[in-house]
Design a protein around this motif. Structure first.
Motif, PDB file in Angstrom:
ATOM      1  N   THR A   1      -0.331   8.272  53.198  1.00 35.68           N
ATOM      2  CA  THR A   1       1.098   8.170  52.856  1.00 35.68           C
ATOM      3  C   THR A   1       1.498   6.806  52.293  1.00 35.68           C
ATOM      4  OG1 THR A   1       1.622   7.525  55.137  1.00 35.68           O
ATOM      5  CG2 THR A   1       1.736   9.885  54.591  1.00 35.68           C
ATOM      6  N   ARG A   2       0.686   5.780  52.538  1.00 34.78           N
ATOM      7  CA  ARG A   2       1.001   4.443  52.013  1.00 34.78           C
ATOM      8  C   ARG A   2      -0.129   4.035  51.075  1.00 34.78           C
ATOM      9  NH1 ARG A   2       5.234   2.222  54.117  1.00 34.78           N
ATOM     10  NH2 ARG A   2       4.658   0.058  53.703  1.00 34.78           N
ATOM     11  N   ILE A   3      -0.060   4.615  49.867  1.00 30.96           N
ATOM     12  CA  ILE A   3      -1.119   4.442  48.872  1.00 30.96           C
ATOM     13  C   ILE A   3      -0.767   3.277  47.955  1.00 30.96           C
ATOM     14  CG2 ILE A   3      -2.452   5.542  47.037  1.00 30.96           C
ATOM     15  CD1 ILE A   3      -1.618   8.257  48.258  1.00 30.96           C
ATOM     16  N   ALA A   4      -1.662   2.301  47.884  1.00 30.48           N
ATOM     17  CA  ALA A   4      -1.453   1.125  47.031  1.00 30.48           C
ATOM     18  C   ALA A   4      -2.266   1.266  45.747  1.00 30.48           C
ATOM     19  CB  ALA A   4      -1.863  -0.140  47.776  1.00 30.48           C
ATOM     20  N   HIS A   5      -1.881   0.470  44.765  1.00 25.56           N
ATOM     21  CA  HIS A   5      -2.617   0.460  43.494  1.00 25.56           C
ATOM     22  C   HIS A   5      -2.884  -0.976  43.072  1.00 25.56           C
ATOM     23  CE1 HIS A   5      -4.117   1.273  39.579  1.00 25.56           C
ATOM     24  NE2 HIS A   5      -2.998   0.983  38.910  1.00 25.56           N
ATOM     25  N   ILE A   6      -4.140  -1.255  42.728  1.00 25.25           N
ATOM     26  CA  ILE A   6      -4.499  -2.525  42.096  1.00 25.25           C
ATOM     27  C   ILE A   6      -4.713  -2.228  40.624  1.00 25.25           C
ATOM     28  CG2 ILE A   6      -6.111  -4.455  42.020  1.00 25.25           C
ATOM     29  CD1 ILE A   6      -6.854  -3.854  44.905  1.00 25.25           C
TER      30      ILE A   6
ATOM     31  N   ALA B   1       5.974   8.242  42.436  1.00 21.03           N
ATOM     32  CA  ALA B   1       7.073   7.691  41.632  1.00 21.03           C
ATOM     33  C   ALA B   1       7.942   6.730  42.420  1.00 21.03           C
ATOM     34  CB  ALA B   1       7.918   8.830  41.072  1.00 21.03           C
ATOM     35  N   GLY B   2       8.058   6.922  43.718  1.00 21.96           N
ATOM     36  CA  GLY B   2       8.941   6.073  44.496  1.00 21.96           C
ATOM     37  C   GLY B   2       8.281   4.858  45.102  1.00 21.96           C
ATOM     38  N   THR B   3       7.034   4.574  44.697  1.00 24.09           N
ATOM     39  CA  THR B   3       6.316   3.440  45.280  1.00 24.09           C
ATOM     40  C   THR B   3       6.986   2.119  44.905  1.00 24.09           C
ATOM     41  OG1 THR B   3       4.231   4.630  45.233  1.00 24.09           O
ATOM     42  CG2 THR B   3       4.104   2.236  45.359  1.00 24.09           C
ATOM     43  N   GLY B   4       7.209   1.295  45.888  1.00 21.21           N
ATOM     44  CA  GLY B   4       7.827   0.001  45.634  1.00 21.21           C
ATOM     45  C   GLY B   4       6.818  -1.034  45.189  1.00 21.21           C
ATOM     46  N   PRO B   5       7.311  -2.189  44.734  1.00 24.19           N
ATOM     47  CA  PRO B   5       6.430  -3.228  44.209  1.00 24.19           C
ATOM     48  C   PRO B   5       5.483  -3.806  45.254  1.00 24.19           C
ATOM     49  CG  PRO B   5       8.686  -4.044  44.406  1.00 24.19           C
ATOM     50  CD  PRO B   5       8.732  -2.578  44.645  1.00 24.19           C
ATOM     51  N   GLU B   6       5.818  -3.648  46.543  1.00 23.19           N
ATOM     52  CA  GLU B   6       4.953  -4.214  47.577  1.00 23.19           C
ATOM     53  C   GLU B   6       3.596  -3.512  47.642  1.00 23.19           C
ATOM     54  OE1 GLU B   6       7.136  -0.823  49.487  1.00 23.19           O
ATOM     55  OE2 GLU B   6       7.644  -2.480  48.136  1.00 23.19           O
ATOM     56  N   LEU B   7       3.492  -2.291  47.077  1.00 22.57           N
ATOM     57  CA  LEU B   7       2.239  -1.539  47.104  1.00 22.57           C
ATOM     58  C   LEU B   7       1.521  -1.553  45.754  1.00 22.57           C
ATOM     59  CD1 LEU B   7       3.170   1.512  49.364  1.00 22.57           C
ATOM     60  CD2 LEU B   7       1.402  -0.207  49.803  1.00 22.57           C
ATOM     61  N   ILE B   8       1.954  -2.391  44.842  1.00 18.68           N
ATOM     62  CA  ILE B   8       1.285  -2.529  43.539  1.00 18.68           C
ATOM     63  C   ILE B   8       0.955  -4.006  43.319  1.00 18.68           C
ATOM     64  CG2 ILE B   8       1.485  -2.259  41.039  1.00 18.68           C
ATOM     65  CD1 ILE B   8       3.405   0.063  41.549  1.00 18.68           C
ATOM     66  N   ALA B   9      -0.319  -4.287  43.084  1.00 17.37           N
ATOM     67  CA  ALA B   9      -0.758  -5.666  42.835  1.00 17.37           C
ATOM     68  C   ALA B   9      -1.552  -5.698  41.541  1.00 17.37           C
ATOM     69  CB  ALA B   9      -1.614  -6.179  43.995  1.00 17.37           C
ATOM     70  N   ARG B  10      -1.378  -6.767  40.808  1.00  9.67           N
ATOM     71  CA  ARG B  10      -2.032  -6.864  39.499  1.00  9.67           C
ATOM     72  C   ARG B  10      -3.435  -7.444  39.630  1.00  9.67           C
ATOM     73  NH1 ARG B  10       0.800  -8.346  33.818  1.00  9.67           N
ATOM     74  NH2 ARG B  10      -1.049  -8.366  32.507  1.00  9.67           N
ATOM     75  N   GLY B  11      -4.402  -6.762  39.030  1.00 10.58           N
ATOM     76  CA  GLY B  11      -5.770  -7.240  38.949  1.00 10.58           C
ATOM     77  C   GLY B  11      -6.154  -7.486  37.502  1.00 10.58           C
TER      78      GLY B  11
END
Length: 350
Positions: free
Chosen positions: A190-195, A216-226
C-alpha cells in the motif's frame, strides 16, 4: 626486410574468372544485372586469390562507406560501466557486421564534444547514424539533421520539428512500469515508492508516468529522483526511508538503481521481500540475477533494440522502408517509431 606479395588486382580476378573487369566490379560492389553463373565464377576467383576490394575505389562506385556512426549522448565512464550500453552496442554491432558495415563509436561529454561529433558527421565519413541516450534539449538531433545523414534514434524523441519523419526504436516504458506497480499493488503493498531515472530522458519520464497511472495519489514523499546508477539508487533509497520509514514496496527505474536500493535496505535492516518488495526495470543479466536476493524486474529486449535500430537504418540506406512490418508500432502517428513490448520477470525480491 621481408618482401610481401603484391595484392591481387581487379584485373587478376577478371582473368581468373574469365570475365570482364566491369563484371567483376559489379559483383564485388553488389550491383545487379550479372547472371548468377558468372557471379559465382567471380566470387570463386575472389576467394581463391584473396582479393580485398579497395574501399576508397569502392566508395566512388557505390557512394557508400560501409560505416555507421553510433552516437551515445553519455560520457565514456557511463557507457563503459553500464551493462545496458554493452547490450545495446552488442546488438548494433551484430547487425552491422552481418551486413559488412563498420561501427564508429562517438561519445559526448561536453559542448566541445558536440561540436567535434557534428564536424565528423558532416564530414562524409559515414553513411548514417544511430543515436541514443539523448537528454532534454540535447543538440545532437540538430547536428545530425544539419549533416543530412539518415538517422535512427534509440528512445522516444522529445522534440517535434513538424516534419514527422523521426525514426526511432523504443520499449514500452510506460506500460512496463504500469505492470510492475500493478503487480506490487496486487501483492497487497500500500505504500509503494518510486526511484526515478534522470527525468530529462524520455525513458525515465515514461516510467514515472506509468507509476502514476497506477498510484495517481502518491505524494512527493514516496518519489525520489535517481540517475540510472547504483549510487543514485542508494542515495534515493536513503531519502525515501528517512521521509517514509513505513514504505513497503519500491519500483526502481532500472536494475542498477534497484541494486543500490537493495544494499541500503539491507543496511537498514529491512527484509526483502518480507518488509519491502522491490521491482526493477531492464532485466540486465547478470545484474538482475546477482542482486541479493535476485531481482524481480521488467524485461526489455535491449540487444534486440540495438539490432532493430541498425536494421532499420541499413534498410533505409538500401532504399527500403524505415519501419518493421512485424514490430509493434508507436501509438502516436506523428513519428515512424517502433515500440517493443516488455514483460515482468518474477524473482525473489517480491
Amino acid at each position: 626486410m621481408t618482401e610481401t606479395a603484391p595484392r591481387p588486382t581487379l584485373e587478376a580476378v577478371a582473368e581468373r574468372a574469365g570475365v570482364s573487369r566491369a563484371t567483376v566490379s559489379r559483383v564485388v560492389n553488389g550491383a545487379h544485372g550479372v547472371r548468377e553463373a558468372l557471379a559465382e565464377r567471380v566470387r570463386r576467383a575472389v576467394e581463391e586469390l584473396g582479393y580485398v576490394p579497395n574501399q576508397a575505389a569502392r566508395s566512388l562506385v557505390t557512394r557508400r562507406h560501409q560505416a555507421v556512426a553510433v552516437v551515445a549522448a553519455e560520457p565514456e565512464t557511463r557507457v563503459f560501466a553500464d551493462p545496458y550500453f554493452a547490450q545495446q552496442l552488442r546488438g548494433i554491432s551484430k547487425e552491422l557486421t552481418a551486413h559488412d558495415n563498420q561501427l564508429v563509436l562517438l561519445l559526448t561529454e561536453g559542448r566541445e564534444d558536440h561540436a567535434r561529433v557534428g564536424r565528423y558527421l558532416a564530414g562524409g565519413h559515414v553513411d548514417g547514424a544511430l543515436v541514443f541516450s539523448l537528454h532534454l534539449n540535447d543538440p545532437l538531433p540538430g547536428l545530425v539533421r544539419g549533416a543530412g545523414l539518415p538517422t535512427v534514434f534509440g528512445g522516444r524523441p522529445d522534440w517535434d520539428d513538424g516534419r514527422g519523419d523521426v525514426v526511432y526504436v523504443d520499449s514500452d516504458n510506460r506500460g512496463g512500469a504500469r505492470s510492475a506497480v500493478q503487480y506490487l499493488a496486487g501483492l497487497g503493498r500500500t505504500r509503494i515508492a518510486h526511484i526515478t531515472g534522470p527525468l530529462d530522458q524520455t525513458s525515465a519520464a515514461d516510467r514515472l508516468a506509468g507509476f502514476r497511472d497506477v498510484r495517481a495519489g502518491t505524494g512527493p514523499e514516496l518519489i525520489a529522483r535517481g540517475d540510472f546508477t547504483s549510487g543514485g539508487g542508494e542515495r534515493a533509497m536513503r531519502e525515501l526511508l528517512d521521509r517514509c520509514p513505513g514504505l513497503d514496496a519500491v519500483f526502481a527505474a532500472n536494475d542498477l538503481t534497484a541494486a543500490g536500493a537493495l544494499r541500503v535496505l539491507r543496511e537498514r535492516g529491512r527484509r526483502v521481500p518480507d518488509d519491502v518488495a522491490v521491482v526493477g526495470f531492464d532485466d540486465m543479466l547478470p545484474v538482475a540475477e546477482e542482486t541479493d536476493p535476485p531481482l524481480t524486474t521488467v524485461r526489455q529486449d535491449i540487444e534486440g533494440m540495438g539490432r532493430l535500430m541498425a536494421r532499420l537504418l541499413l534498410r533505409g540506406l538500401d532504399g527500403g522502408p524505415t519501419d518493421d512490418a512485424d514490430a509493434p508500432r508507436a501509438p502516436a502517428a506523428t513519428a515512424p517509431g517502433v515500440v517493443l513490448p516488455t514483460t515482468l520477470v518474477h524473482r525473489a525480491t517480491t
